[in-house]
Design an enzyme around this catalytic site. Structure first.
Site, PDB file in Angstrom:
ATOM      1  N   THR A  99      46.535 -31.311   3.593  1.00 29.75           N
ATOM      2  CA  THR A  99      47.261 -31.660   2.382  1.00 29.75           C
ATOM      3  C   THR A  99      48.691 -31.117   2.391  1.00 29.75           C
ATOM      4  OG1 THR A  99      47.329 -31.205   0.005  1.00 29.75           O
ATOM      5  CG2 THR A  99      46.214 -29.584   1.330  1.00 29.75           C
ATOM      6  N   TYR A 127      42.678 -23.381  -3.540  1.00 30.90           N
ATOM      7  CA  TYR A 127      42.446 -24.597  -2.742  1.00 30.90           C
ATOM      8  C   TYR A 127      43.442 -24.682  -1.591  1.00 30.90           C
ATOM      9  CZ  TYR A 127      43.077 -29.503  -1.378  1.00 30.90           C
ATOM     10  OH  TYR A 127      43.248 -30.659  -0.647  1.00 30.90           O
ATOM     11  N   LYS A 176      42.959 -24.558   2.543  1.00 29.35           N
ATOM     12  CA  LYS A 176      43.375 -25.638   3.460  1.00 29.35           C
ATOM     13  C   LYS A 176      44.379 -25.084   4.481  1.00 29.35           C
ATOM     14  CE  LYS A 176      42.435 -29.490   3.426  1.00 29.35           C
ATOM     15  NZ  LYS A 176      41.304 -30.249   4.049  1.00 29.35           N
TER      16      LYS A 176
HETATM   17  P1  NAD Z   1      36.555 -35.584  -2.153  1.00 30.49           P
HETATM   18  O1  NAD Z   1      36.328 -34.340  -2.933  1.00 30.49           O
HETATM   19  O2  NAD Z   1      36.574 -36.886  -2.846  1.00 30.49           O
HETATM   20  O3  NAD Z   1      35.477 -35.692  -0.983  1.00 30.49           O
HETATM   21  C1  NAD Z   1      35.074 -34.606  -0.214  1.00 30.49           C
HETATM   22  C2  NAD Z   1      33.798 -34.991   0.525  1.00 30.49           C
HETATM   23  O4  NAD Z   1      33.395 -33.854   1.324  1.00 30.49           O
HETATM   24  C3  NAD Z   1      32.620 -35.311  -0.407  1.00 30.49           C
HETATM   25  O5  NAD Z   1      31.978 -36.479   0.031  1.00 30.49           O
HETATM   26  C4  NAD Z   1      31.721 -34.097  -0.277  1.00 30.49           C
HETATM   27  O6  NAD Z   1      30.352 -34.391  -0.485  1.00 30.49           O
HETATM   28  C5  NAD Z   1      32.005 -33.639   1.147  1.00 30.49           C
HETATM   29  N1  NAD Z   1      31.703 -32.216   1.334  1.00 30.49           N
HETATM   30  C6  NAD Z   1      32.111 -31.187   0.552  1.00 30.49           C
HETATM   31  N2  NAD Z   1      31.629 -30.021   1.021  1.00 30.49           N
HETATM   32  C7  NAD Z   1      30.921 -30.314   2.151  1.00 30.49           C
HETATM   33  C8  NAD Z   1      30.212 -29.535   3.084  1.00 30.49           C
HETATM   34  N3  NAD Z   1      30.105 -28.204   2.952  1.00 30.49           N
HETATM   35  N4  NAD Z   1      29.619 -30.147   4.133  1.00 30.49           N
HETATM   36  C9  NAD Z   1      29.721 -31.500   4.281  1.00 30.49           C
HETATM   37  N5  NAD Z   1      30.368 -32.294   3.404  1.00 30.49           N
HETATM   38  C10 NAD Z   1      30.971 -31.713   2.352  1.00 30.49           C
HETATM   39  O7  NAD Z   1      37.912 -35.330  -1.371  1.00 30.49           O
HETATM   40  P2  NAD Z   1      39.082 -36.342  -0.988  1.00 30.49           P
HETATM   41  O8  NAD Z   1      40.048 -36.398  -2.098  1.00 30.49           O
HETATM   42  O9  NAD Z   1      38.512 -37.568  -0.420  1.00 30.49           O
HETATM   43  O10 NAD Z   1      39.783 -35.500   0.186  1.00 30.49           O
HETATM   44  C11 NAD Z   1      39.323 -35.607   1.530  1.00 30.49           C
HETATM   45  C12 NAD Z   1      40.168 -34.703   2.408  1.00 30.49           C
HETATM   46  O11 NAD Z   1      41.536 -35.070   2.322  1.00 30.49           O
HETATM   47  C13 NAD Z   1      40.096 -33.225   2.007  1.00 30.49           C
HETATM   48  O12 NAD Z   1      40.087 -32.461   3.181  1.00 30.49           O
HETATM   49  C14 NAD Z   1      41.375 -33.003   1.221  1.00 30.49           C
HETATM   50  O13 NAD Z   1      41.805 -31.653   1.345  1.00 30.49           O
HETATM   51  C15 NAD Z   1      42.329 -33.957   1.921  1.00 30.49           C
HETATM   52  N6  NAD Z   1      43.436 -34.491   1.085  1.00 30.49           N
HETATM   53  C16 NAD Z   1      43.169 -35.061  -0.132  1.00 30.49           C
HETATM   54  C17 NAD Z   1      44.225 -35.618  -0.859  1.00 30.49           C
HETATM   55  C18 NAD Z   1      43.990 -36.282  -2.201  1.00 30.49           C
HETATM   56  O14 NAD Z   1      44.970 -36.638  -2.872  1.00 30.49           O
HETATM   57  N7  NAD Z   1      42.768 -36.497  -2.639  1.00 30.49           N
HETATM   58  C19 NAD Z   1      45.531 -35.576  -0.353  1.00 30.49           C
HETATM   59  C20 NAD Z   1      45.747 -34.962   0.885  1.00 30.49           C
HETATM   60  C21 NAD Z   1      44.691 -34.443   1.611  1.00 30.49           C
HETATM   61  O1  DAU Z   2      48.984 -33.186  -2.935  1.00 28.39           O
HETATM   62  C1  DAU Z   2      47.738 -33.463  -2.386  1.00 28.39           C
HETATM   63  C2  DAU Z   2      46.645 -32.953  -3.300  1.00 28.39           C
HETATM   64  O2  DAU Z   2      46.629 -33.805  -4.444  1.00 28.39           O
HETATM   65  C3  DAU Z   2      45.267 -32.920  -2.639  1.00 28.39           C
HETATM   66  O3  DAU Z   2      45.292 -32.022  -1.564  1.00 28.39           O
HETATM   67  C4  DAU Z   2      44.182 -32.533  -3.636  1.00 28.39           C
HETATM   68  O4  DAU Z   2      42.911 -32.611  -3.023  1.00 28.39           O
HETATM   69  C5  DAU Z   2      44.248 -33.487  -4.803  1.00 28.39           C
HETATM   70  O5  DAU Z   2      43.297 -33.108  -5.785  1.00 28.39           O
HETATM   71  C6  DAU Z   2      45.650 -33.517  -5.421  1.00 28.39           C
HETATM   72  O6  DAU Z   2      45.950 -32.252  -6.077  1.00 28.39           O
HETATM   73  P1  DAU Z   2      46.692 -32.197  -7.509  1.00 28.39           P
HETATM   74  O7  DAU Z   2      46.376 -30.896  -8.135  1.00 28.39           O
HETATM   75  O8  DAU Z   2      48.109 -32.595  -7.391  1.00 28.39           O
HETATM   76  O9  DAU Z   2      45.898 -33.419  -8.247  1.00 28.39           O
HETATM   77  P2  DAU Z   2      45.295 -33.567  -9.717  1.00 28.39           P
HETATM   78  O10 DAU Z   2      44.886 -35.001  -9.859  1.00 28.39           O
HETATM   79  O11 DAU Z   2      44.296 -32.520 -10.031  1.00 28.39           O
HETATM   80  O12 DAU Z   2      46.552 -33.319 -10.649  1.00 28.39           O
HETATM   81  C7  DAU Z   2      47.729 -34.112 -10.540  1.00 28.39           C
HETATM   82  C8  DAU Z   2      48.752 -33.551 -11.523  1.00 28.39           C
HETATM   83  O13 DAU Z   2      48.290 -33.800 -12.865  1.00 28.39           O
HETATM   84  C9  DAU Z   2      48.926 -32.048 -11.413  1.00 28.39           C
HETATM   85  O14 DAU Z   2      50.292 -31.724 -11.652  1.00 28.39           O
HETATM   86  C10 DAU Z   2      48.061 -31.493 -12.542  1.00 28.39           C
HETATM   87  C11 DAU Z   2      48.142 -32.579 -13.600  1.00 28.39           C
HETATM   88  N1  DAU Z   2      46.916 -32.723 -14.426  1.00 28.39           N
HETATM   89  C12 DAU Z   2      45.727 -32.874 -13.806  1.00 28.39           C
HETATM   90  C13 DAU Z   2      44.567 -33.024 -14.532  1.00 28.39           C
HETATM   91  C14 DAU Z   2      43.231 -33.171 -13.836  1.00 28.39           C
HETATM   92  C15 DAU Z   2      47.021 -32.756 -15.819  1.00 28.39           C
HETATM   93  O15 DAU Z   2      48.122 -32.638 -16.390  1.00 28.39           O
HETATM   94  N2  DAU Z   2      45.859 -32.893 -16.539  1.00 28.39           N
HETATM   95  C16 DAU Z   2      44.636 -33.014 -15.964  1.00 28.39           C
HETATM   96  O16 DAU Z   2      43.616 -33.128 -16.684  1.00 28.39           O
END
Ligand code: NAD
Ligand code: DAU
Length: 351
Positions: free
Chosen positions: A132, A157, A161
């Site tokens: 991330t 978090y 990472k």
């Molecule tokens: P998510 O929370 O939707 O999915 C995570 C998945 O990992 C789930 O299916 C969960 O069951 C599985 N998991 C969790 N713990 C586990 C364990 N101990 N063993 C096996 N499986 C396990 O997450 P996401 O948003 O899809 O993110 C996926 C990856 O991408 C993560 O590594 C996250 O750090 C990274 N990432 C996410 C974002 C974002 O915006 N969501 C952005 C950049 C990077």
């Molecule tokens: O930048 C990449 C990351 O983006 C990933 O690595 C993470 O897994 C992913 O969850 C995301 O993190 P953020 O903390 O940026 O995402 P989130 O959707 O939780 O929040 C987005 C923004 O909105 C952040 O500034 C917090 C704000 N927020 C979030 C929630 C859930 C609110 O204001 N209210 C809320 O209820």
């Protein structure tokens, strides 16, 4: 060429989009999806590919080292694309330990197993670690995260990472394990668990519940269509340079409040509400502890070296996302019942 690829976390948000892409695009590959199925993992995300002959699912925990060793012995993987993680910043503030176990120890277990399995035969193998942009910390008003930006994680978090990224690079440096790392900005799209900003707010607007905006809503995120992230992972997995890092982002910065107002406007239209109706649900609440102010990715390296560019404008993507959640009520109801409801109640009682 036949390859057996392990994708971890394939039942989650980004993982399910990646599994779908890989299974459909590479029928000659065997795609093995390993997922613990935590609250965030949902096999319903993969209904359309579950019966394909080149796809299999294994339920398991990456924190269980013995199980991971056995899995690598059994399958002799050619590549690993590692996405399994605890991914929600707010949960990491409530309970950091799960993040240390899964994100740090789990990643180290996979690295150890790959190293053992590939010993003396590293040619053609690859460990791809999906990370991330949060590892870089928080930006001020200007500038972008580059691949060379020093790490400065601010939440449990992002610290977990960052630690996992360091282990991946250490295994490359020390044991010559073939690796690539990518650091991506905020993803949005279908199948995202409704604890993250966009799906949470879509669900709340639909149910006429308040929209908890942290602080003044002025924090900035750089939003990327999830299918563009999956495409970038595919390109980097096949063409990325061993040992390299690639930043992935949408060049698409929004303050939270501007994004929320746009979302409210789209929802008013979709739900046939008077303009301004959904925005009345906005409620400013206590800020997230240690809330990073701004993220913005410079993905020039990925664009110049591997030719990847984002495909979708944000307004179009957001509209498609809203449509998906409105058309998939059953999915939304299933994931927002039970344990999630308890978390949600606890989260907002403590604010
Ligand atoms: P998510 O929370 O939707 O999915 C995570 C998945 O990992 C789930 O299916 C969960 O069951 C599985 N998991 C969790 N713990 C586990 C364990 N101990 N063993 C096996 N499986 C396990 O997450 P996401 O948003 O899809 O993110 C996926 C990856 O991408 C993560 O590594 C996250 O750090 C990274 N990432 C996410 C974002 C974002 O915006 N969501 C952005 C950049 C990077
Ligand atoms: O930048 C990449 C990351 O983006 C990933 O690595 C993470 O897994 C992913 O969850 C995301 O993190 P953020 O903390 O940026 O995402 P989130 O959707 O939780 O929040 C987005 C923004 O909105 C952040 O500034 C917090 C704000 N927020 C979030 C929630 C859930 C609110 O204001 N209210 C809320 O209820």
């Amino acid at each position: 060429m036949h390859k057996t690829i392990l994708i971890t976390g394939g039942a989650g948000f980004i993982g399910s989009h990646l599994v779908r892409l890989m299974v459909n695009k590479y029928p000659e590959y065997q795609i093995v999806n390993l997922d613990k199925l935590t609250y965030a993992g949902n096999l319903a995300n993969l209904k359309d590919v579950e019966s394909k002959p080149n796809y299999s699912f294994i339920k398991g925990d990456i924190v269980d080292a013995e199980f991971i060793y056995q899995l690598f012995d059994q399958y002799n993987f050619d590549g690993v694309i590692h996405l399994a993680a605890e991914s929600h910043v707010d949960r990491s503030i409530e309970n950091p330990n799960e993040f240390i176990f899964t994100n740090v120890v789990g990643t180290a277990n996979l690295l150890n197993a790959a190293r053992k399995s590939w010993k003396g035969a590293m040619e053609g193998k690859l460990f791809y670690h999906v990370s991330t942009d949060e590892v870089y910390g928080s930006l001020g008003d200007s500038g972008f995260f580059l691949e060379t930006t020093p790490y400065d994680p601010q939440s449990p978090y992002s610290a977990s990472k960052a630690s996992s990224d360091h282990f991946v690079r250490a295994f490359h440096n020390t044991y010559k394990l073939p690796v690539v790392v990518s650091n991506c900005s905020n993803n949005y799209g279908s199948h995202q668990f409704p604890e993250k900003l966009i799906p949470l707010f879509i669900n709340n607007i639909k149910k006429n519940k308040s929209l908890p905006v942290y602080g003044q809503g002025l924090n900035i995120r750089d939003w990327l269509w999830v299918e563009d992230h999956a495409r970038a992972i595919d390109v980097i997995f096949h063409e990325g340079k061993n040992g390299d890092t690639y930043n992935i982002g949408g060049h698409n910065e929004w303050t939270n409040i501007d994004l929320i107002k746009l979302l409210c406007k789209i929802m008013d239209r979709k739900l046939n509400r008077a303009e301004g109706e959904s925005a009345k649900l906005i409620s400013y609440v206590t800020d997230r502890a240690g809330h990073d102010m701004r993220y913005a990715i410079d993905s020039t390296k990925l664009q110049n070296e591997l030719g990847w560019v984002p495909s979708l404008q944000f307004e179009e993507g957001l509209e498609k996302t809203v449509d998906w959640y409105l058309e998939n009520e059953e999915w939304l109801e299933n994931v927002t019942s039970g344990a999630y409801q308890q978390y949600y109640d606890q989260m907002y009682l403590s604010r």
